[in-house]
Design a protein around this motif. Structure first.
Motif, mmCIF file in Angstrom:
data_model
loop_
_atom_site.group_PDB
_atom_site.id
_atom_site.type_symbol
_atom_site.label_atom_id
_atom_site.label_comp_id
_atom_site.label_asym_id
_atom_site.label_seq_id
_atom_site.Cartn_x
_atom_site.Cartn_y
_atom_site.Cartn_z
ATOM 1 N N SER A 149 0.830 -1.209 0.000
ATOM 2 C CA SER A 149 0.000 0.000 0.000
ATOM 3 C C SER A 149 0.864 1.259 0.000
ATOM 4 N N ALA A 150 1.970 1.204 0.770
ATOM 5 C CA ALA A 150 2.877 2.355 0.801
ATOM 6 C C ALA A 150 3.516 2.580 -0.566
ATOM 7 N N ILE A 151 3.890 1.500 -1.245
ATOM 8 C CA ILE A 151 4.515 1.618 -2.566
ATOM 9 C C ILE A 151 3.505 2.142 -3.585
ATOM 10 N N ASP A 152 2.234 1.718 -3.454
ATOM 11 C CA ASP A 152 1.200 2.242 -4.363
ATOM 12 C C ASP A 152 1.158 3.769 -4.327
ATOM 13 N N GLU A 153 1.318 4.330 -3.135
ATOM 14 C CA GLU A 153 1.248 5.787 -3.005
ATOM 15 C C GLU A 153 2.554 6.470 -3.413
ATOM 16 N N LEU A 154 3.704 5.757 -3.236
ATOM 17 C CA LEU A 154 5.002 6.359 -3.565
ATOM 18 C C LEU A 154 5.408 6.168 -5.021
ATOM 19 N N LEU A 155 4.722 5.258 -5.725
ATOM 20 C CA LEU A 155 5.169 4.890 -7.075
ATOM 21 C C LEU A 155 5.167 6.111 -8.000
ATOM 22 N N PRO A 156 6.326 6.446 -8.587
ATOM 23 C CA PRO A 156 6.382 7.638 -9.449
ATOM 24 C C PRO A 156 5.802 7.359 -10.831
ATOM 25 N N GLU A 157 5.675 8.421 -11.603
ATOM 26 C CA GLU A 157 5.232 8.275 -12.985
ATOM 27 C C GLU A 157 6.361 7.690 -13.824
ATOM 28 N N PRO A 158 6.039 6.862 -14.831
ATOM 29 C CA PRO A 158 7.112 6.308 -15.677
ATOM 30 C C PRO A 158 7.836 7.398 -16.446
ATOM 31 N N THR A 159 9.159 7.254 -16.549
ATOM 32 C CA THR A 159 9.986 8.222 -17.290
ATOM 33 C C THR A 159 10.382 7.701 -18.661
ATOM 34 N N GLU A 160 10.076 6.426 -18.942
ATOM 35 C CA GLU A 160 10.421 5.828 -20.233
ATOM 36 C C GLU A 160 9.179 5.158 -20.800
ATOM 37 N N ALA A 161 9.096 5.176 -22.135
ATOM 38 C CA ALA A 161 7.962 4.510 -22.802
ATOM 39 C C ALA A 161 8.174 3.003 -22.786
#
Length: 720
Positions: free
Chosen positions: A80-92
């Motif tokens: 659950s913590a990772i779900d909230e911390l997960l950043p936006e992808p920087t690569e396609a």
């Protein structure tokens, strides 16, 4: 626990993942999460040693205790913590089935149509995640043994060391079952937390309930979420088993990214995992009653000895290997670092070093394979440390299996057909030679094996496969292993009155497959026996070998050096072809002229010369074989029978007299004497195993040749 406790622990997990920095000052877990967002990795391994080293560990101490005592709950908290911390992808990245289904669900507005009061109509977090969370137990202290894990450890994170004995095939395990109702069109979710589950037969949606219909939920396999699942069997290490007990075993469940190539049968590993109970199912449940079985849900795997091809060099190891490679005497230093507590056997240790290094495997254009593994057989009298050498080589090698001749059957060495407890199907279980694939199989008491069992090794030693046609299973298993065998002669000790073929008592078809057959005779020699006794006494008193003139290399450095050497593939230059061919033909001619040949020379002997030469070139980090490598290979083949040649000279009377004269002449020259007393001469030759009668015969014969004069009263010798 209450909901606010869940949120409080999630906040602590977020703080740790976001703020932890490694030794280089980088945000370790934020970098991993970015890799997850870019779909480059699918596993987030949380090392609890990092939690201990975290700057704010004092306030995390209770959190750490709760995590280790109720680990499965904290997997969901960290997820659950990772779900909230997960950043936006920087690569396609290309969309996979999971992304397409989640996009379609968002467009269809499944959440909007769902009945919020029914959890089965809400999209579970598990189906949204495309990663898995694993915990690795702290590395401080020694790992537990299987018999040390008790009922009090259930639900806790434990570290257990053992050897993997069996691995099942990787199969899909359902994590979330997704249904579609034919009547109302709703998508229904059912989380599966055990090995078995009851499918839904009624639609729980409000529309079906209002219409007083049961609905017809249809399982959608493509929309459901499956995990990779593999079951392994772990057994206690031999040194952990108390006296009189048999080794215990434990079932280990591997999921997700831990499956497939992480462990293989024969690996000595340390598992971090959650110790959990599992109820019996089916007829076993009726018999077991309230008793449940236990298993380990693995979260991390650490190999005690990494395979050569998987070895990752540290910077200091690379520097040490580079320094060793520049040492001109590295061949001797590496060989003397093998079992330094064992006295002598310098050339045997060199041969065993070459067995560890091996030669490159060759595959021709038409698919024919030429093995590169070196096979060695140590045959000798009792008490010459054959078994100790075998044990030490198994400890040094990253992958090794030790077995004895009388305790091994044909199927135990090759493969047996078993019934799989999970699927109830007939499966193959590899024996010692298959478990030692890409490693070493040491077989002690080789001469005690039954002939029918020994023939099972023939195919493995040359073709390096195990062909099976049993119980409807017809296949070939890889057994790319180097065989190291130890045996006694036919009558326990080598009998000089019999021919070598009678003493060795192994069929020529098997003998020709060994690259080196080393005959070790225990001969009485006062000088060498005295040195051996001093060496053994020193080892017993100090628990270490006497000084070698240099620091013996540790087994991990040996493995690192050999791993670097095995990455080379030396070739034989054209200018050496004539030299090797001439050497091989001369060995054949010498054997043809001998009345009782000491070996059985075939074309395989020529391949053995090439293999040993290539192994020597690898040790020098050379891309080509040099003539010195070929000479050393030929010398080792000659030295493997040196004890026999010495005894052949001893059996012939004239040679014994010549040897006696040589001993007296050499000792007199060493002490600059022209006058030698009879007592000294008798002492010198008796140390080398000759009798007083042979000395008197030598004195008379060389006195007749005017080499020396003999005092008629004292028999003292004066050189002319």
């Amino acid at each position: 626990m209450k909901e606010h406790d869940f949120e409080a622990d999630k906040a602590l997990a977020k703080e740790f993942l976001a703020n932890f920095t490694d030794a280089n000052g980088g945000s370790k877990y934020l970098e991993i999460l970015q890799e997850v967002a870019n779909r480059k990795v699918r596993a987030v391994q949380v090392d609890l040693q990092d939690l201990i080293n975290y700057k704010g560990f004092d306030e995390f101490h209770d959190f750490m205790t709760r995590l280790t005592e109720n680990t499965r709950r904290y997997v969901s908290i960290f997820s659950s913590a990772i779900d909230e911390l997960l950043p936006e992808p920087t690569e396609a990245f290309p969309d996979d089935d999971h992304d397409i289904l989640m996009t379609q669900r968002a467009e269809d507005g499944t959440d909007n149509n769902a009945d919020v009061s029914d959890p089965r109509q809400q999209i579970p977090s598990e189906i949204k995640r495309f990663y898995e969370v694993y915990f690795k137990a702290p590395s401080k202290g020694r790992p537990s043994t299987i018999r040390e894990v008790k009922a009090s450890h259930i639900g806790q994170l434990v570290r257990i060391a053992g050897i993997v004995t069996r691995c099942s095939d990787v199969k899909p395990l359902m994590a979330v079952a997704v249904y579609t109702c034919e009547d109302c069109g709703h998508e229904i979710y059912q989380e599966v937390t055990s090995r078995v589950f009851m499918p839904l037969f009624k639609c729980p949606s409000s529309r079906c309930r209002v219409n007083s219909k049961a609905g017809n939920p249809i399982l959608q396999l493509r929309a459901s979420k499956f995990l990779k699942f593999q079951e392994a069997k772990m057994q206690e290490l031999a040194e952990h088993v108390p006296k009189g007990h048999i080794p215990r075993s434990m079932t280990v469940h591997l999921r997700g990214e831990l499956t497939r190539k992480v462990v293989a049968p024969g690996d000595v590993v340390e598992f971090s995992g959650i110790f959990l109970p599992i109820p019996y199912t089916g007829f076993k449940a009726l018999r077991a009653g309230l008793v449940a079985d236990t298993y380990l849900e693995a979260t991390a795997v650490t190999h005690f000895k990494k395979k050569y091809e998987e070895y990752e060099f540290q910077k200091d190891e690379e520097e040490q290997i580079a320094r060793l490679a520049e040492d001109g005497d590295i061949y001797n230093k590496l060989s003397r670092s093998l079992a330094p507590e064992i006295y002598g056997h310098e050339d045997i240790k060199k041969a065993l070093l070459l067995l560890l290094v091996g030669a490159p495997h060759r595959q021709l254009k038409d698919g024919m394979k030429i093995r590169g593994d070196v096979h060695i057989c140590l045959m000798g009298d009792p008490g010459v440390a054959k078994s100790q050498l075998l044990k030490h080589i198994i400890n040094v090698a990253p992958r090794g299996v030790y077995t004895t001749g009388k305790g091994s059957s044909g199927v135990g060495l090759t493969a047996a057909v078993m019934r799989d407890q999970v699927t109830n199907e007939m499966v193959l279980e590899g024996g010692a030679l298959v478990l030692a694939d890409m490693g070493i199989c040491a077989i002690d008491e080789f001469d005690k094996m039954d002939e029918s069992d020994r023939t099972a090794i023939h195919e493995v030693m040359e073709q390096q496969t195990v062909s099976i046609a049993k119980a409807g299973i017809t296949t070939s298993l890889n057994a790319r292993t180097a065989v190291l065998a130890a045996a006694n002669p036919a009558w326990g000790r080598y009998d000089l009155r019999r021919t070598p073929a009678e003493n060795i008592n192994l069929p020529p078809a098997l003998l020709s497959r060994f690259d080196l057959l080393w005959l070790i005779l225990d001969r009485a020699d006062m000088d060498s026996d005295l040195e051996l006794a001093k060496h053994v006494l020193h080892v017993h008193q100090t628990q270490e070998s006497p000084a070698l003139g240099f620091e013996p290399l540790e087994p991990n450095i040996l493995r690192a050096y050999i791993s670097a050497a095995r990455r080379l593939s030396p070739y034989v230059p054209a200018e050496l072809e004539e030299y090797i061919a001439t050497a091989y033909s001369s060995i054949r001619q010498e054997e043809a002229r001998s009345n009782s040949p000491h070996s059985y020379t075939t074309v395989r002997t020529l391949l053995s010369i090439l293999r040993i030469s290539a192994a020597l070139a690898r040790l020098r980090f050379s891309e080509s074989v040099a003539q010195s490598d070929v000479d050393e290979a030929l010398r080792l083949m000659q030295m493997s029978k040196i004890s026999l040649y010495a005894d052949d000279r001893q059996k012939a009377g004239l040679d014994a007299i010549s040897d006696t004269y040589s001993i007296i002449r050499d000792e007199a020259a060493r002490s600059n004497k022209t006058h030698v007393s009879y007592a000294n001469a008798l002492n010198w030759i008796s140390r080398k195993g000759y009798s007083e009668a042979q000395l008197k015969e030598c004195l008379e014969e060389y006195a007749a040749l005017n080499v020396w004069q003999i005092d008629p009263n004292t028999f003292d010798i004066r050189f002319i």
